[in-house]
Motif scaffolding. Structure first.
Motif, PDB file in Angstrom:
ATOM      1  N   ILE A 166       0.753  -0.859   0.064  1.00  0.00           N
ATOM      2  CA  ILE A 166       0.051  -0.378   0.192  1.00  0.00           C
ATOM      3  C   ILE A 166       0.702   1.205   0.001  1.00  0.00           C
ATOM      4  O   ILE A 166       1.784   1.182   1.077  1.00  0.00           O
ATOM      5  CB  ILE A 166      -0.999  -0.257   1.452  1.00  0.00           C
ATOM      6  CG1 ILE A 166      -1.807  -1.707   1.426  1.00  0.00           C
ATOM      7  CG2 ILE A 166      -1.627   1.043   1.373  1.00  0.00           C
ATOM      8  CD1 ILE A 166      -2.492  -1.281   2.470  1.00  0.00           C
ATOM      9  N   ASP A 167       1.133   2.360  -1.138  1.00  0.00           N
ATOM     10  CA  ASP A 167       1.657   3.441  -1.324  1.00  0.00           C
ATOM     11  C   ASP A 167       0.862   4.680  -0.797  1.00  0.00           C
ATOM     12  O   ASP A 167      -0.341   4.473  -1.207  1.00  0.00           O
ATOM     13  CB  ASP A 167       1.686   3.154  -2.954  1.00  0.00           C
ATOM     14  CG  ASP A 167       3.113   2.276  -3.311  1.00  0.00           C
ATOM     15  OD1 ASP A 167       4.111   1.352  -1.986  1.00  0.00           O
ATOM     16  OD2 ASP A 167       2.727   1.660  -4.046  1.00  0.00           O
ATOM     17  N   SER A 168       1.491   5.075  -0.358  1.00  0.00           N
ATOM     18  CA  SER A 168       0.892   6.345   0.123  1.00  0.00           C
ATOM     19  C   SER A 168       2.096   7.821  -0.316  1.00  0.00           C
ATOM     20  O   SER A 168       2.834   7.741  -0.221  1.00  0.00           O
ATOM     21  CB  SER A 168       0.240   6.799   1.817  1.00  0.00           C
ATOM     22  OG  SER A 168      -0.715   5.704   2.263  1.00  0.00           O
ATOM     23  N   LEU A 169       1.395   8.720  -0.165  1.00  0.00           N
ATOM     24  CA  LEU A 169       1.955  10.127  -0.539  1.00  0.00           C
ATOM     25  C   LEU A 169       2.275  11.299   0.352  1.00  0.00           C
ATOM     26  O   LEU A 169       1.205  11.310   0.771  1.00  0.00           O
ATOM     27  CB  LEU A 169       1.515  11.177  -2.018  1.00  0.00           C
ATOM     28  CG  LEU A 169       2.516  11.966  -2.587  1.00  0.00           C
ATOM     29  CD1 LEU A 169       3.298  12.031  -3.060  1.00  0.00           C
ATOM     30  CD2 LEU A 169       1.492  12.831  -3.418  1.00  0.00           C
ATOM     31  N   GLY A 170       3.731  11.807   0.764  1.00  0.00           N
ATOM     32  CA  GLY A 170       3.323  12.369   2.356  1.00  0.00           C
ATOM     33  C   GLY A 170       4.380  13.468   1.332  1.00  0.00           C
ATOM     34  O   GLY A 170       4.932  14.024   0.277  1.00  0.00           O
ATOM     35  N   SER A 171       4.576  14.901   2.368  1.00  0.00           N
ATOM     36  CA  SER A 171       5.081  16.178   1.890  1.00  0.00           C
ATOM     37  C   SER A 171       5.831  16.417   3.779  1.00  0.00           C
ATOM     38  O   SER A 171       4.956  15.961   4.562  1.00  0.00           O
ATOM     39  CB  SER A 171       4.339  16.707   1.423  1.00  0.00           C
ATOM     40  OG  SER A 171       3.316  17.934   1.803  1.00  0.00           O
ATOM     41  N   LEU A 172       7.066  17.023   4.034  1.00  0.00           N
ATOM     42  CA  LEU A 172       6.825  17.357   5.229  1.00  0.00           C
ATOM     43  C   LEU A 172       8.129  18.385   4.761  1.00  0.00           C
ATOM     44  O   LEU A 172       9.629  18.145   4.748  1.00  0.00           O
ATOM     45  CB  LEU A 172       8.152  16.686   6.203  1.00  0.00           C
ATOM     46  CG  LEU A 172       8.235  16.241   7.467  1.00  0.00           C
ATOM     47  CD1 LEU A 172       7.218  17.409   8.614  1.00  0.00           C
ATOM     48  CD2 LEU A 172       8.716  15.569   8.116  1.00  0.00           C
ATOM     49  N   THR A 173       7.897  19.416   5.453  1.00  0.00           N
ATOM     50  CA  THR A 173       9.061  21.112   5.588  1.00  0.00           C
ATOM     51  C   THR A 173       9.499  21.453   6.295  1.00  0.00           C
ATOM     52  O   THR A 173       8.672  21.710   7.715  1.00  0.00           O
ATOM     53  CB  THR A 173       8.274  22.513   4.790  1.00  0.00           C
ATOM     54  OG1 THR A 173       7.390  22.173   3.618  1.00  0.00           O
ATOM     55  CG2 THR A 173       8.786  23.122   4.664  1.00  0.00           C
ATOM     56  N   LEU A 174      10.484  20.323   7.182  1.00  0.00           N
ATOM     57  CA  LEU A 174      10.861  20.326   8.036  1.00  0.00           C
ATOM     58  C   LEU A 174      11.873  21.898   8.796  1.00  0.00           C
ATOM     59  O   LEU A 174      12.238  22.967   7.913  1.00  0.00           O
ATOM     60  CB  LEU A 174      12.216  19.581   8.382  1.00  0.00           C
ATOM     61  CG  LEU A 174      12.097  18.131   7.921  1.00  0.00           C
ATOM     62  CD1 LEU A 174      13.302  17.630   7.771  1.00  0.00           C
ATOM     63  CD2 LEU A 174      11.781  17.816   9.150  1.00  0.00           C
ATOM     64  N   PRO A 175      12.058  22.037   9.789  1.00  0.00           N
ATOM     65  CA  PRO A 175      12.646  23.186  10.389  1.00  0.00           C
ATOM     66  C   PRO A 175      13.624  23.588  10.237  1.00  0.00           C
ATOM     67  O   PRO A 175      13.964  22.351  10.536  1.00  0.00           O
ATOM     68  CB  PRO A 175      12.214  23.655  11.654  1.00  0.00           C
ATOM     69  CG  PRO A 175      11.367  22.377  12.486  1.00  0.00           C
ATOM     70  CD  PRO A 175      10.639  22.073  11.293  1.00  0.00           C
ATOM     71  N   ASP A 176      14.864  24.186  10.619  1.00  0.00           N
ATOM     72  CA  ASP A 176      16.197  24.181  10.302  1.00  0.00           C
ATOM     73  C   ASP A 176      16.645  23.415  12.000  1.00  0.00           C
ATOM     74  O   ASP A 176      15.842  23.718  13.061  1.00  0.00           O
ATOM     75  CB  ASP A 176      16.484  25.738  10.298  1.00  0.00           C
ATOM     76  CG  ASP A 176      16.650  26.223   9.346  1.00  0.00           C
ATOM     77  OD1 ASP A 176      16.143  25.674   7.940  1.00  0.00           O
ATOM     78  OD2 ASP A 176      16.628  27.272   9.126  1.00  0.00           O
ATOM     79  N   ALA A 177      17.231  22.316  11.731  1.00  0.00           N
ATOM     80  CA  ALA A 177      17.689  21.865  12.754  1.00  0.00           C
ATOM     81  C   ALA A 177      19.345  22.641  12.367  1.00  0.00           C
ATOM     82  O   ALA A 177      19.756  23.519  12.173  1.00  0.00           O
ATOM     83  CB  ALA A 177      18.396  20.529  12.967  1.00  0.00           C
ATOM     84  N   GLU A 178      19.557  22.776  14.829  1.00  0.00           N
ATOM     85  CA  GLU A 178      20.602  23.364  15.297  1.00  0.00           C
ATOM     86  C   GLU A 178      21.784  22.520  16.113  1.00  0.00           C
ATOM     87  O   GLU A 178      21.282  21.999  16.840  1.00  0.00           O
ATOM     88  CB  GLU A 178      20.146  24.180  15.819  1.00  0.00           C
ATOM     89  CG  GLU A 178      19.681  25.530  15.309  1.00  0.00           C
ATOM     90  CD  GLU A 178      18.819  27.119  16.528  1.00  0.00           C
ATOM     91  OE1 GLU A 178      20.239  26.864  17.215  1.00  0.00           O
ATOM     92  OE2 GLU A 178      18.138  27.479  16.450  1.00  0.00           O
ATOM     93  N   SER A 179      22.620  22.378  15.688  1.00  0.00           N
ATOM     94  CA  SER A 179      23.555  22.424  16.100  1.00  0.00           C
ATOM     95  C   SER A 179      25.047  22.145  17.117  1.00  0.00           C
ATOM     96  O   SER A 179      25.467  23.167  16.279  1.00  0.00           O
ATOM     97  CB  SER A 179      23.054  20.134  15.754  1.00  0.00           C
ATOM     98  OG  SER A 179      24.275  19.393  16.523  1.00  0.00           O
ATOM     99  N   THR A 180      26.312  21.881  17.656  1.00  0.00           N
ATOM    100  CA  THR A 180      27.211  21.732  17.422  1.00  0.00           C
ATOM    101  C   THR A 180      27.670  21.103  18.031  1.00  0.00           C
ATOM    102  O   THR A 180      27.795  19.762  18.105  1.00  0.00           O
ATOM    103  CB  THR A 180      27.344  23.376  19.383  1.00  0.00           C
ATOM    104  OG1 THR A 180      26.354  23.920  19.237  1.00  0.00           O
ATOM    105  CG2 THR A 180      29.100  22.907  19.189  1.00  0.00           C
ATOM    106  N   PHE A 181      29.157  21.033  16.777  1.00  0.00           N
ATOM    107  CA  PHE A 181      30.194  19.847  16.600  1.00  0.00           C
ATOM    108  C   PHE A 181      31.593  20.335  16.771  1.00  0.00           C
ATOM    109  O   PHE A 181      31.930  21.070  17.113  1.00  0.00           O
ATOM    110  CB  PHE A 181      30.224  19.160  15.649  1.00  0.00           C
ATOM    111  CG  PHE A 181      28.749  18.483  15.132  1.00  0.00           C
ATOM    112  CD1 PHE A 181      28.145  17.372  15.376  1.00  0.00           C
ATOM    113  CD2 PHE A 181      28.087  19.118  14.223  1.00  0.00           C
ATOM    114  CE1 PHE A 181      26.661  16.799  15.265  1.00  0.00           C
ATOM    115  CE2 PHE A 181      26.353  18.415  13.790  1.00  0.00           C
ATOM    116  CZ  PHE A 181      26.521  17.492  14.395  1.00  0.00           C
ATOM    117  N   LEU A 182      32.113  19.605  17.423  1.00  0.00           N
ATOM    118  CA  LEU A 182      33.872  19.122  17.450  1.00  0.00           C
ATOM    119  C   LEU A 182      34.270  19.493  16.135  1.00  0.00           C
ATOM    120  O   LEU A 182      34.732  18.203  16.220  1.00  0.00           O
ATOM    121  CB  LEU A 182      34.235  18.805  18.582  1.00  0.00           C
ATOM    122  CG  LEU A 182      34.099  19.057  19.979  1.00  0.00           C
ATOM    123  CD1 LEU A 182      34.619  18.185  21.861  1.00  0.00           C
ATOM    124  CD2 LEU A 182      34.495  20.226  20.335  1.00  0.00           C
TER     125      LEU A 182
END
Length: 500
Positions: free
Chosen positions: A334-350
């Motif tokens: 069973i196939d369905s169609l979707g969409s998702l406009t994500l908010p920005d992600a914030e992160s800190t890495f070394l």
């Protein structure tokens, strides 16, 4: 404190008939399901369902969380509740038209709430996902959702007991219109000698007071929200379910589906592919974590503690089926169609193990294809679930050791890359949601830098490459056109965290 109370009673069906005039949820993805919390083993009793030309066996499982205590004048909130009706595929052949691949259903359970001789009835209206019909074996119609809350005017023990249950079945391929009839309706009651007991709540006076008087009873009018006054018990739909609110403030998804990453049918006869269906509009929350392999860190996707975005869905756009008797064996997708406009992600890495770098990441997603189904017949049936889409990452608002670094407005992956997430049997269907995970290969970056400075090699060296894991968890789906579905949609927990 809440007590998990899985309760199952034998039921007997006293009416099965085709009816018209009830709009049901026209199609949601489906797979296996459970009628109780993991680790709980409810008792199941099987009873006869009377038909015009004989009888069939059915099992009804009821699982619900009910507060063990409450206070006078304060809401007691049961639920969420799950009602599972189990029928055999062979028996359904006598009820449903030939060629029915997926069935959506609606359960309306009358629950008697009694205290000191007074009582009120609550109607628990629960939606089920589009349930695929296997070639043989049993079929589980799993209905779940929130239920009305209850308040009391007097202290004392309160008994919750199940009464009449009405189950209506409808083809997922049908449109959600009032004029389209249901395929069949079953009305079931507890078996003779059973009281349908679900739970007992002890209601006490408000701390420091004594509450004389009698219970107050009312029930929510069928088909509406609000309450109707009675003597001592008040049963009321929560305010967030009231009419006039928009639980899905997103546009329906657009674009083409691509189910090539889902499990394909084994070699044999070509499966039957349905015409493209309009789908049924709904929305859900999906949250998760994305690991960046080279940086040995992770960022939160669609952070539930902030303002998460809604996944928009047109469910059951197409079905692909093959009978178990055909060469190659049983197959359902069973196939369905979707969409998702994500908010920005914030992160800190070394970066490079010592340099702190913070940045915001924007996600540009293409159309989402959600596929669920199963291959083979019991006991060797295998469930699958796949979510796939193409994505571009854009990096901006970069700071190195707290100092802004101008990367320009077009610092992004040089090309879209494929995201494929698999859930197996953990993601049962788009209605109930579930957990998925996968691994992506991030392409090199391009367009990074300003004033002639080329920062592409820096971000490519830090981020690009294989081995980047994604973990997502989707909550239940709300379908605004179907009041029995859980609206607004529930917020899932981040993968790897425990429910409070």
């Amino acid at each position: 404190m809440h007590t998990q109370i899985p309760v199952t009673r034998g039921w007997r069906s006293v009416r099965v008939a085709s009816v018209a005039g009830l709009a049901l949820l026209a199609g949601l993805l489906s797979g296996s399901g459970s009628s109780a919390e993991e680790g709980v083993d409810p008792v199941s009793l099987v009873s006869a369902c009377e038909l015009k030309d004989g009888a069939i066996a059915a099992t009804v499982d009821i699982s619900v969380e009910v507060p063990s205590t409450g206070e006078v004048g304060r809401p007691v909130q049961p639920g969420p509740a799950t009602v599972t009706v189990i029928l055999s595929r062979a028996d359904l052949d006598g009820l449903l038209p030939a060629g029915t691949d997926v069935v959506v259903s609606r359960a309306a359970l009358k629950v008697k709430i009694a205290q000191d001789g007074d009582s009120a009835d609550a109607l628990w209206e629960l939606g089920a996902p589009g349930t695929p019909l296997p070639a043989d074996g049993e079929v589980r119609f799993v209905h779940s959702g929130e239920v009305p809350y209850v308040t009391f005017r007097a202290p004392g023990d309160v008994d919750f007991s199940a009464g009449e249950l009405t189950l209506e079945l409808r083809s997922a391929a049908a449109t959600a219109e009032e004029s389209v009839p249901a395929l069949a309706t079953l009305t079931c009651r507890p078996e003779e000698g059973g009281n349908g007991h679900l739970a007992t709540t002890r209601v006490t006076p408000v701390s420091g007071t004594e509450e004389p008087g009698t219970p107050e009873a009312s029930a929510t009018p069928e088909g509406g929200s609000g309450r109707a006054a009675g003597d001592g018990i008040t049963v009321e739909v929560p305010a967030d379910k009231a009419e006039g609110t928009d639980p899905c403030p997103v546009e329906p998804p657009v674009g083409e589906m691509d189910a090539s990453d889902a499990a394909q049918p084994p070699p044999g006869d070509p499966p039957r592919v349905s015409p493209m269906l309009p789908g049924n509009f709904g929305c859900a929350y999906a949250v998760g974590l994305a690991n960046v392999h080279k940086l040995n860190g992770a960022m939160i996707i669609n952070d539930p503690s902030r303002k998460p975005a809604l996944l928009s869905v047109l469910a059951v756009k197409q079905t692909t089926t093959r009978l178990r008797t055909a060469p190659g064996g049983a197959y359902l997708r069973i196939d369905s169609l979707g969409s998702l406009t994500l908010p920005d992600a914030e992160s800190t890495f070394l970066t490079f193990g010592f340099q702190p770098v913070s940045a915001k990441v924007s996600f540009e997603n293409g159309p989402i294809t959600v596929s669920t189904g199963n291959i083979g017949s019991p006991p060797d049936r295998i469930a699958f679930s796949t979510v796939s889409f193409r994505q571009v990452l854009r990096i901006h608002d970069v700071k190195v050791n707290g100092v802004p670094l101008d990367v320009g407005s077009s610092c992004r992956t040089s090309k879209p890359f494929k995201v494929v997430l698999n859930g197996g049997a953990r993601y049962t269907h788009v209605f109930a949601g579930g957990e998925l995970d996968g691994e992506v290969d991030i392409p090199p970056f391009a367009g990074c830098g300003s004033d002639g400075e080329d920062l592409d090699p820096l971000f490519t060296a830090s981020l690009s490459g294989p081995g980047n894991r994604i973990f997502m968890n989707q909550g239940t789906t709300c379908v605004p056109s179907e009041p029995s579905t859980p609206c607004p949609p529930t917020m899932p927990t981040l993968p790897g965290t425990k429910t409070p």
